[in-house]
Design a protein around this motif. Structure first.
Motif, PDB file in Angstrom:
ATOM      1  N   UNK A 137       0.812  -1.208   0.000  1.00  0.00           N
ATOM      2  CA  UNK A 137       0.000   0.000   0.000  1.00  0.00           C
ATOM      3  C   UNK A 137       0.846   1.260   0.000  1.00  0.00           C
ATOM      4  N   UNK A 138       0.177   2.411   0.028  1.00  0.00           N
ATOM      5  CA  UNK A 138       0.892   3.697   0.019  1.00  0.00           C
ATOM      6  C   UNK A 138       1.665   3.919   1.311  1.00  0.00           C
ATOM      7  N   UNK A 139       1.268   3.227   2.395  1.00  0.00           N
ATOM      8  CA  UNK A 139       2.003   3.397   3.656  1.00  0.00           C
ATOM      9  C   UNK A 139       3.441   2.889   3.557  1.00  0.00           C
ATOM     10  N   UNK A 140       3.713   2.004   2.591  1.00  0.00           N
ATOM     11  CA  UNK A 140       5.085   1.507   2.392  1.00  0.00           C
ATOM     12  C   UNK A 140       6.010   2.636   1.951  1.00  0.00           C
ATOM     13  N   UNK A 165      10.699   7.402   6.315  1.00  0.00           N
ATOM     14  CA  UNK A 165      10.936   7.677   7.736  1.00  0.00           C
ATOM     15  C   UNK A 165      12.073   6.826   8.292  1.00  0.00           C
ATOM     16  N   UNK A 166      12.084   5.532   7.952  1.00  0.00           N
ATOM     17  CA  UNK A 166      13.019   4.588   8.579  1.00  0.00           C
ATOM     18  C   UNK A 166      14.368   4.472   7.891  1.00  0.00           C
ATOM     19  N   UNK A 167      14.470   4.917   6.645  1.00  0.00           N
ATOM     20  CA  UNK A 167      15.748   4.789   5.929  1.00  0.00           C
ATOM     21  C   UNK A 167      16.303   6.157   5.527  1.00  0.00           C
ATOM     22  N   UNK A 168      15.559   6.900   4.716  1.00  0.00           N
ATOM     23  CA  UNK A 168      16.092   8.168   4.186  1.00  0.00           C
ATOM     24  C   UNK A 168      16.262   9.197   5.305  1.00  0.00           C
ATOM     25  N   UNK A 169      15.252   9.316   6.187  1.00  0.00           N
ATOM     26  CA  UNK A 169      15.305  10.293   7.275  1.00  0.00           C
ATOM     27  C   UNK A 169      15.716   9.671   8.604  1.00  0.00           C
ATOM     28  N   UNK A 170      16.333   8.489   8.558  1.00  0.00           N
ATOM     29  CA  UNK A 170      16.753   7.819   9.796  1.00  0.00           C
ATOM     30  C   UNK A 170      17.832   8.630  10.510  1.00  0.00           C
ATOM     31  N   UNK A 171      17.777   8.617  11.832  1.00  0.00           N
ATOM     32  CA  UNK A 171      18.759   9.373  12.610  1.00  0.00           C
ATOM     33  C   UNK A 171      20.152   8.772  12.481  1.00  0.00           C
ATOM     34  N   UNK A 172      20.205   7.455  12.479  1.00  0.00           N
ATOM     35  CA  UNK A 172      21.494   6.766  12.313  1.00  0.00           C
ATOM     36  C   UNK A 172      21.635   6.309  10.867  1.00  0.00           C
ATOM     37  N   UNK A 173      22.888   6.231  10.411  1.00  0.00           N
ATOM     38  CA  UNK A 173      23.146   5.827   9.030  1.00  0.00           C
ATOM     39  C   UNK A 173      22.724   4.376   8.814  1.00  0.00           C
TER      40      UNK A 173
END
Length: 442
Positions: A25-28, A34-42
């Motif tokens: 779905x679009x939530x993917x 959120x979890x990869x591109x804008x993640x706080x840690x690399x």
């Protein structure tokens, strides 16, 4: 298979979105942002699992390509598809950038329709795609029945990597043997581990549908023939190079899809119909009887607690007529180094405090020569009782021969339909050996 494919920019904005299965779905899209591109840690892993959904992603400059699935898929095949997708886009519009993707989004959607069917990868050879997808992404003019049948046979037939009707004024073949030699040696000169990773890269500009046959000094072939160095040769002077050994033992190898694997398994002969232009014919790996282009002899002496004396000798181990280039030796220094005095016989040497290393560069060096560098390292007093770990001395270089000893014995071209023979084809062969991880403990 692949449930969806998304292309993001560095801000996490979706540039291209194609969903192939209902379970994605679009939530993917938001989950990956959120979890990869804008993640706080690399994010180091190329596979990220979020809420039972797997994201396979690669990054090209500031662009992210992500394949999404909820099934237990073959990860290697998904990454192979993503890299192939990058190659196809590069072939069509050059550099993969946000601007190019926005300018060619219609073309990209058209390409995705051809190379992914319900999430299953199809024919992704650029040569085949360009016959029915124009470079500007505009639909081509209505085709004749003959052209349509050619496209159909190319997409569904056995030879999807080459179209018919190719013509050149000069028939030429360029073959590069590119090798990377890796070494770990003890201070006493004992080889702890060594292997060579090699690639055979070809550029073919041949008319028609030629059949090529490529032979090398593979140990199994030579042993079958009873003697090393068979007389089977192309008769062209450019197939010369470093003489190398009589035969080499190849541990493992992989081939381009154009190679007939059945013939290789039965006869150990590499026969193929080449794609047009540049391609990688094969990859291989060897671990036995490697020619080590350089020997590094280190001598490190501690003078008290505030001084180190370092002497490094490098010896070239190849023919005097050959020249090595782009030589760089990196000698590590302790963290508490305060000053370095360097004397070198050849080239230029400089202490780089930011890298904690002395970098010694030599433009070129002939075979069977040696050169040395001496350095006095001043150390700051420290309360740390832990001894310096002495990281290994590393080396970079480029040599005009194959360290594995691989030799091209023949490269033959057969084209029965057109009026040119093997002797009419101009062939060029080049050997380049480079350093991989080439280290000597000190």
């Amino acid at each position: 298979m692949i449930g969806g494919l998304f292309i993001y920019n560095h801000k996490g904005e979706v540039l291209i979105s194609r969903v192939y299965r209902d379970d994605i779905g679009r939530n993917a899209v938001d989950a990956f942002r959120v979890n990869v591109i804008h993640a706080r840690q690399q994010v180091r892993s190329p596979v990220t699992n979020i809420a039972r959904t797997s994201f396979f992603h690669v990054k090209r400059s500031n662009i992210w390509l992500a394949a999404v699935t909820k099934q237990n898929v073959n990860a290697a095949m998904v990454f192979e598809f993503l890299y192939k997708m990058c190659d196809v886009m590069t072939a069509y519009f050059g550099k993969i950038s946000e601007e190019n993707i926005k300018n060619n989004f219609v073309l990209i959607y058209e390409l995705l329709d051809e190379i992914l069917d319900f999430g299953y990868p199809q024919n992704s050879e650029t040569g085949a795609l360009k016959t029915f997808i124009t470079q500007q992404g505009i639909k081509s003019q209505p085709q004749t029945k003959e052209e349509q049948s050619q496209i159909t046979s190319q997409v569904t037939g056995q030879i999807g990597w080459r179209r018919e009707g190719i013509k050149y004024r000069r028939n030429e073949l360029f073959l590069d043997v590119l090798e990377s030699v890796n070494l770990l040696m003890s201070p006493q000169g004992q080889v702890l581990s060594a292997h060579v990773s090699g690639r055979v890269v070809m550029k073919s500009y041949l008319s028609g549908m030629p059949e090529c046959k490529f032979g090398m000094n593979d140990k199994i072939v030579i042993d079958k023939q009873g003697k090393g160095g068979a007389t089977d040769d192309s008769g062209k002077s450019e197939l010369g190079g470093s003489s190398g050994k009589q035969s080499i033992a190849i541990d493992d190898c992989t081939f381009h899809q154009c190679v007939r694997l059945s013939k290789f398994d039965s006869e150990r002969s590499i026969s193929f119909i080449p794609p047009d232009g540049e391609y990688e014919l094969m990859r291989y790996r060897t671990t036995k009887d490697i020619i080590l282009p350089f020997r590094v002899i280190p001598l490190v002496r501690e003078v008290g607690r505030t001084k180190l004396e370092v002497k490094v000798v490098i010896k070239s181990n190849f023919k005097p007529s050959l020249l090595a280039q782009k030589i760089e030796v990196r000698i590590p220094t302790p963290l508490n180094t305060s000053g370095v005095q360097v004397i070198c016989m050849k080239g230029k040497a400089k202490y780089k405090a930011s890298e904690n290393a002395i970098v010694w560069k030599i433009k070129r060096m002939a075979g069977m020569k040696e050169s040395q560098i001496s350095a006095e390292i001043e150390l700051l007093p420290t309360n740390d009782k832990k001894k310096w770990a002495r990281p290994p001395i590393s080396m970079n270089f480029e040599v005009p021969f194959a360290p594995s000893g691989l030799k091209v014995r023949y490269l033959k071209v057969f084209e029965p339909k057109l009026n040119y023979s093997d002797h009419d084809v101009i062939k060029w062969v080049r050997y380049i050996g480079r350093s991989g991880i080439y280290e000597t403990r000190c």
